[in-house]
Motif scaffolding. Structure first.
Motif, PDB file in Angstrom:
ATOM      1  N   ALA A 121       0.822  -1.209   0.000  1.00 47.63           N
ATOM      2  CA  ALA A 121       0.000   0.000   0.000  1.00 47.63           C
ATOM      3  C   ALA A 121       0.856   1.259   0.000  1.00 47.63           C
ATOM      4  CB  ALA A 121      -0.932  -0.007   1.203  1.00 47.63           C
ATOM      5  N   LYS A 122       1.922   1.245   0.784  1.00 46.78           N
ATOM      6  CA  LYS A 122       2.792   2.423   0.854  1.00 46.78           C
ATOM      7  C   LYS A 122       3.568   2.636  -0.448  1.00 46.78           C
ATOM      8  CE  LYS A 122       3.344   2.682   5.850  1.00 46.78           C
ATOM      9  NZ  LYS A 122       4.267   2.649   7.000  1.00 46.78           N
ATOM     10  N   GLN A 123       3.761   1.561  -1.201  1.00 52.76           N
ATOM     11  CA  GLN A 123       4.413   1.677  -2.505  1.00 52.76           C
ATOM     12  C   GLN A 123       3.396   1.925  -3.622  1.00 52.76           C
ATOM     13  OE1 GLN A 123       7.786   1.609  -3.341  1.00 52.76           O
ATOM     14  NE2 GLN A 123       8.048   1.790  -1.111  1.00 52.76           N
ATOM     15  N   ARG A 124       2.136   2.050  -3.232  1.00 50.41           N
ATOM     16  CA  ARG A 124       1.011   2.249  -4.159  1.00 50.41           C
ATOM     17  C   ARG A 124       0.886   1.092  -5.148  1.00 50.41           C
ATOM     18  NH1 ARG A 124       0.466   5.069  -0.453  1.00 50.41           N
ATOM     19  NH2 ARG A 124      -0.114   7.289  -0.422  1.00 50.41           N
ATOM     20  N   VAL A 125       1.300  -0.092  -4.691  1.00 53.06           N
ATOM     21  CA  VAL A 125       1.046  -1.328  -5.428  1.00 53.06           C
ATOM     22  C   VAL A 125      -0.260  -1.892  -4.880  1.00 53.06           C
ATOM     23  CG1 VAL A 125       1.838  -3.686  -5.881  1.00 53.06           C
ATOM     24  CG2 VAL A 125       3.494  -1.810  -5.757  1.00 53.06           C
ATOM     25  N   ARG A 126      -1.174  -2.229  -5.742  1.00 50.30           N
ATOM     26  CA  ARG A 126      -2.468  -2.740  -5.300  1.00 50.30           C
ATOM     27  C   ARG A 126      -2.252  -3.974  -4.416  1.00 50.30           C
ATOM     28  NH1 ARG A 126      -7.655  -1.864  -7.037  1.00 50.30           N
ATOM     29  NH2 ARG A 126      -9.125  -3.588  -6.739  1.00 50.30           N
ATOM     30  N   PRO A 127      -2.568  -3.906  -3.102  1.00 46.79           N
ATOM     31  CA  PRO A 127      -2.282  -5.028  -2.190  1.00 46.79           C
ATOM     32  C   PRO A 127      -2.938  -6.339  -2.586  1.00 46.79           C
ATOM     33  CG  PRO A 127      -2.781  -3.043  -0.947  1.00 46.79           C
ATOM     34  CD  PRO A 127      -3.103  -2.745  -2.387  1.00 46.79           C
ATOM     35  N   GLU A 128      -4.035  -6.262  -3.305  1.00 46.69           N
ATOM     36  CA  GLU A 128      -4.731  -7.467  -3.750  1.00 46.69           C
ATOM     37  C   GLU A 128      -3.793  -8.401  -4.512  1.00 46.69           C
ATOM     38  OE1 GLU A 128      -8.743  -8.484  -6.355  1.00 46.69           O
ATOM     39  OE2 GLU A 128      -7.527  -6.724  -6.871  1.00 46.69           O
ATOM     40  N   ARG A 129      -2.865  -7.835  -5.262  1.00 48.58           N
ATOM     41  CA  ARG A 129      -1.988  -8.647  -6.110  1.00 48.58           C
ATOM     42  C   ARG A 129      -1.027  -9.509  -5.285  1.00 48.58           C
ATOM     43  NH1 ARG A 129      -0.796  -3.420 -10.017  1.00 48.58           N
ATOM     44  NH2 ARG A 129      -2.900  -3.225 -10.876  1.00 48.58           N
ATOM     45  N   PRO A 130      -0.148  -8.908  -4.462  1.00 44.98           N
ATOM     46  CA  PRO A 130       0.755  -9.770  -3.682  1.00 44.98           C
ATOM     47  C   PRO A 130       0.049 -10.578  -2.606  1.00 44.98           C
ATOM     48  CG  PRO A 130       1.022  -7.476  -3.033  1.00 44.98           C
ATOM     49  CD  PRO A 130       0.143  -7.475  -4.245  1.00 44.98           C
ATOM     50  N   LEU A 131      -1.017 -10.034  -2.022  1.00 45.71           N
ATOM     51  CA  LEU A 131      -1.721 -10.753  -0.961  1.00 45.71           C
ATOM     52  C   LEU A 131      -2.377 -12.026  -1.493  1.00 45.71           C
ATOM     53  CD1 LEU A 131      -3.438  -7.921   1.119  1.00 45.71           C
ATOM     54  CD2 LEU A 131      -1.698  -9.506   1.935  1.00 45.71           C
ATOM     55  N   SER A 132      -3.066 -11.912  -2.622  1.00 43.78           N
ATOM     56  CA  SER A 132      -3.805 -13.069  -3.152  1.00 43.78           C
ATOM     57  C   SER A 132      -2.863 -14.194  -3.558  1.00 43.78           C
ATOM     58  CB  SER A 132      -4.677 -12.644  -4.338  1.00 43.78           C
ATOM     59  OG  SER A 132      -3.881 -12.120  -5.392  1.00 43.78           O
ATOM     60  N   VAL A 133      -1.771 -13.857  -4.239  1.00 44.80           N
ATOM     61  CA  VAL A 133      -0.838 -14.898  -4.666  1.00 44.80           C
ATOM     62  C   VAL A 133      -0.092 -15.486  -3.468  1.00 44.80           C
ATOM     63  CG1 VAL A 133       1.048 -15.481  -6.229  1.00 44.80           C
ATOM     64  CG2 VAL A 133      -0.566 -13.708  -6.875  1.00 44.80           C
ATOM     65  N   SER A 134       0.221 -14.644  -2.478  1.00 52.54           N
ATOM     66  CA  SER A 134       0.930 -15.140  -1.291  1.00 52.54           C
ATOM     67  C   SER A 134       0.092 -16.158  -0.534  1.00 52.54           C
ATOM     68  CB  SER A 134       1.298 -13.972  -0.374  1.00 52.54           C
ATOM     69  OG  SER A 134       2.226 -13.110  -1.000  1.00 52.54           O
ATOM     70  N   VAL A 135      -1.202 -15.929  -0.434  1.00 51.23           N
ATOM     71  CA  VAL A 135      -2.090 -16.885   0.235  1.00 51.23           C
ATOM     72  C   VAL A 135      -2.105 -18.208  -0.525  1.00 51.23           C
ATOM     73  CG1 VAL A 135      -4.505 -17.406   0.763  1.00 51.23           C
ATOM     74  CG2 VAL A 135      -3.550 -15.183   1.383  1.00 51.23           C
ATOM     75  N   ILE A 136      -2.241 -18.137  -1.842  1.00 48.81           N
ATOM     76  CA  ILE A 136      -2.226 -19.360  -2.653  1.00 48.81           C
ATOM     77  C   ILE A 136      -0.883 -20.079  -2.526  1.00 48.81           C
ATOM     78  CG2 ILE A 136      -2.432 -20.296  -4.989  1.00 48.81           C
ATOM     79  CD1 ILE A 136      -5.062 -19.205  -3.762  1.00 48.81           C
ATOM     80  N   ALA A 137       0.210 -19.301  -2.502  1.00 48.83           N
ATOM     81  CA  ALA A 137       1.549 -19.886  -2.365  1.00 48.83           C
ATOM     82  C   ALA A 137       1.699 -20.618  -1.035  1.00 48.83           C
ATOM     83  CB  ALA A 137       2.608 -18.793  -2.490  1.00 48.83           C
ATOM     84  N   SER A 138       1.115 -20.051   0.020  1.00 51.01           N
ATOM     85  CA  SER A 138       1.194 -20.703   1.338  1.00 51.01           C
ATOM     86  C   SER A 138       0.484 -22.049   1.328  1.00 51.01           C
ATOM     87  CB  SER A 138       0.596 -19.794   2.422  1.00 51.01           C
ATOM     88  OG  SER A 138      -0.815 -19.701   2.313  1.00 51.01           O
ATOM     89  N   HIS A 139      -0.588 -22.170   0.549  1.00 51.52           N
ATOM     90  CA  HIS A 139      -1.309 -23.430   0.448  1.00 51.52           C
ATOM     91  C   HIS A 139      -0.513 -24.443  -0.383  1.00 51.52           C
ATOM     92  CE1 HIS A 139      -5.523 -21.538   1.343  1.00 51.52           C
ATOM     93  NE2 HIS A 139      -4.575 -21.097   2.137  1.00 51.52           N
ATOM     94  N   LEU A 140       0.073 -23.978  -1.487  1.00 51.69           N
ATOM     95  CA  LEU A 140       0.852 -24.882  -2.334  1.00 51.69           C
ATOM     96  C   LEU A 140       2.065 -25.443  -1.597  1.00 51.69           C
ATOM     97  CD1 LEU A 140       0.799 -23.079  -5.804  1.00 51.69           C
ATOM     98  CD2 LEU A 140      -0.102 -25.352  -5.299  1.00 51.69           C
ATOM     99  N   ALA A 432      -2.603 -20.910 -10.651  1.00 52.53           N
ATOM    100  CA  ALA A 432      -1.499 -21.587  -9.954  1.00 52.53           C
ATOM    101  C   ALA A 432      -1.703 -23.094  -9.908  1.00 52.53           C
ATOM    102  CB  ALA A 432      -1.357 -21.033  -8.542  1.00 52.53           C
ATOM    103  N   ILE A 433      -2.905 -23.545  -9.559  1.00 52.96           N
ATOM    104  CA  ILE A 433      -3.176 -24.985  -9.451  1.00 52.96           C
ATOM    105  C   ILE A 433      -3.084 -25.661 -10.822  1.00 52.96           C
ATOM    106  CG2 ILE A 433      -4.891 -26.732  -8.852  1.00 52.96           C
ATOM    107  CD1 ILE A 433      -3.714 -25.351  -6.431  1.00 52.96           C
ATOM    108  N   ALA A 434      -3.697 -25.030 -11.842  1.00 52.85           N
ATOM    109  CA  ALA A 434      -3.700 -25.628 -13.180  1.00 52.85           C
ATOM    110  C   ALA A 434      -2.287 -25.753 -13.737  1.00 52.85           C
ATOM    111  CB  ALA A 434      -4.568 -24.784 -14.117  1.00 52.85           C
ATOM    112  N   VAL A 435      -1.503 -24.691 -13.609  1.00 49.06           N
ATOM    113  CA  VAL A 435      -0.134 -24.718 -14.139  1.00 49.06           C
ATOM    114  C   VAL A 435       0.723 -25.694 -13.340  1.00 49.06           C
ATOM    115  CG1 VAL A 435       1.964 -23.351 -14.477  1.00 49.06           C
ATOM    116  CG2 VAL A 435      -0.256 -22.392 -15.085  1.00 49.06           C
ATOM    117  N   THR A 436       0.561 -25.714 -12.033  1.00 51.97           N
ATOM    118  CA  THR A 436       1.335 -26.631 -11.190  1.00 51.97           C
ATOM    119  C   THR A 436       1.065 -28.084 -11.565  1.00 51.97           C
ATOM    120  OG1 THR A 436       1.342 -25.065  -9.341  1.00 51.97           O
ATOM    121  CG2 THR A 436       1.781 -27.361  -8.813  1.00 51.97           C
ATOM    122  N   ILE A 437      -0.196 -28.427 -11.774  1.00 51.90           N
ATOM    123  CA  ILE A 437      -0.541 -29.803 -12.155  1.00 51.90           C
ATOM    124  C   ILE A 437       0.026 -30.142 -13.533  1.00 51.90           C
ATOM    125  CG2 ILE A 437      -2.453 -31.345 -12.753  1.00 51.90           C
ATOM    126  CD1 ILE A 437      -4.081 -29.922 -10.557  1.00 51.90           C
TER     127      ILE A 437
END
Length: 448
Positions: A121-140, A432-437
């Motif tokens: 947010a402080k870098q004015r990068v939309r937080p949705e982008r890193p947050l959403s992928v990071s959550v998926i990465a934690s599951h993978l 992420a799931i489709a490409v990983t498989i």
């Protein structure tokens, strides 16, 4: 009759998942009672092995947490993320993945989510982008870590000596490519933060605007000081992982004890991998407590340890119910699906994905569905390739890591859509799931 029984099974899972917590387990027992008392089914064997694995692995992770080891790992991850904030969309997901891969649990991501939200947010990068992928990465990370209950359960189901190392060999590189594809899919997702009307409205609040100032490092922020013994706890935990990997990679190192095959001894007379994992992890837990002077009372108070009871009850109920259904209808299921999965083995991934979405548990999904894959004659390499599909728990936005990411994003960019399933995690998750498989199938054909 099978459709009535299937409807009951799905109803119990749906009701249990809505109840949250141990709801999945207790409703699974209701389903099991109906199967036994009404349909006269023979109860399957309870999932003792996976329950013991969860008890051992989570106890060790909780010991690491009590000794300050998890906080120390998070502090390292935080430094990596803050070092190059403008590239947070690329750095945060991979940092999260490797942290969770080492720890064997996705729940450690809760400590990183507010950092990712703040820096982006402080870098004015939309937080949705890193947050959403990071959550998926934690599951993978769960479907690649030798310290996760899901991976240990799959190794026990496949029941060959090098299964654990093969899981890592296929799933880790495949997941890394899947995460990269997911990052590329969301790097331009949504409007830029400084043009987002919701964010601009929030910026009218002087206090909120001040907190979004890139020069603001946080009022009263205290520099992290590792707890005495934290580094030693991480070293012991790492040694336990290394031992598990070594025994998986070099079966000749596994002790030969002879005797009749049993829960602890394989058909070839060697101690099986499940037993080795339990012995190694709990021994590591003891070493951490002795070396770092961490009390058993502290371990029992940890959030990871208390969450273990929920996991055990949930898996006992839903897996026992599902296994009983599978046992009673094994011939019908095999006759119906064997030809399909023989020609198109990837279709089995759909069943894994949907069960993961219903149970919100990689370990429960693995223990419930993977034995059916073995029974249908799907090869072990292909089952390894499809293993990441058990991470379907992001499909319905009810998993705690998803909700936490939404709560930590003060800009409002990470959200649940009007139609529920059109939430911030759906695109990065499916990609992420489709490409990983897909990559997993390629690697399994090349390496195994």
């Amino acid at each position: 009759m099978i459709f009535v029984q299937l409807a009951i099974l799905l109803a119990m899972i749906l009701i249990g998942s809505r109840m949250k917590g141990i709801g999945l387990g207790v409703m699974g027992m209701v389903g099991l009672m109906i199967f036994v008392l009404v349909f006269k089914m023979t109860p399957a064997e309870p999932p003792i092995a996976v329950l013991l694995i969860i008890l051992a692995i989570v106890t060790t992770a909780a010991t690491l947490q009590a000794a300050g080891g998890l906080d120390y790992l998070v502090s390292i991850a935080e430094r990596i993320i803050r070092k190059n904030p403008s590239q947070i969309t690329f750095i945060a997901p991979f940092t999260t993945y490797f942290l969770c891969l080492f720890a064997g649990t996705a729940h450690i991501v809760y400590s990183l989510l507010p950092i990712i939200a703040e820096v982006s947010a402080k870098q004015r990068v939309r937080p949705e982008r890193p947050l959403s992928v990071s959550v998926i990465a934690s599951h993978l990370a769960i479907t690649g870590s030798p310290m996760s209950a899901a991976s240990a359960s799959l190794a026990a189901i496949l029941a060959y000596s090098s299964a654990s190392i093969h899981i890592m060999l296929i799933c880790i590189p495949a997941a890394m490519i899947g995460i990269l594809a997911s990052i590329l899919a969301v790097r331009k997702k949504g409007v830029e933060l400084d043009k987002d009307p919701i964010f601009l409205e929030k910026m009218k609040d002087p206090e909120f605007a001040r907190s979004m100032d890139p020069t603001d490092v946080g009022v009263g922020r205290v520099k992290y000081q590792p707890k005495p013994g934290a580094k030693m706890a991480v070293a012991i935990f790492g040694a336990a992982i290394l031992l598990i990997v070594l025994f998986g990679a070099f079966p000749s190192l596994v002790p030969y004890v002879g005797g009749e095959p049993s829960f602890s001894v394989g058909a070839n007379g060697t101690v099986n991998l499940t037993t080795m994992i339990i012995m190694i992890t709990l021994s590591a837990s003891a070493c951490i407590m002795l070396v770092t002077k961490t009390s058993t009372a502290e371990v029992a108070k940890m959030s990871l340890f208390t969450s273990m009871a929920t996991a055990v009850v949930s898996i006992l109920g839903v897996v026992w119910m599902s296994a009983t259904f599978m046992l009673a209808n094994e011939a019908v299921i095999e006759h119906t699906f064997k030809d399909i999965v023989t020609v198109y083995p990837w279709t089995f991934a759909i069943a894994l994905f949907l069960m993961g979405a219903l149970t919100f548990s990689q370990a429960a999904t693995t223990r419930t569905i993977m034995p059916m894959g073995v029974a249908l004659g799907i090869s072990s390499p292909h089952l390894l390739a499809m293993f990441p599909a058990v991470n379907g728990d992001f499909l319905l936005p009810g998993y705690p890591t998803l909700l936490a990411a939404i709560d930590f994003d003060r800009t409002g960019s990470t959200k649940i859509g009007k139609f529920v399933v059109n939430h911030s995690f759906i695109v990065p998750g499916i990609v992420a799931i489709a490409v990983t498989i897909f990559v997993g199938f390629v690697l399994s054909d090349l390496l195994l």
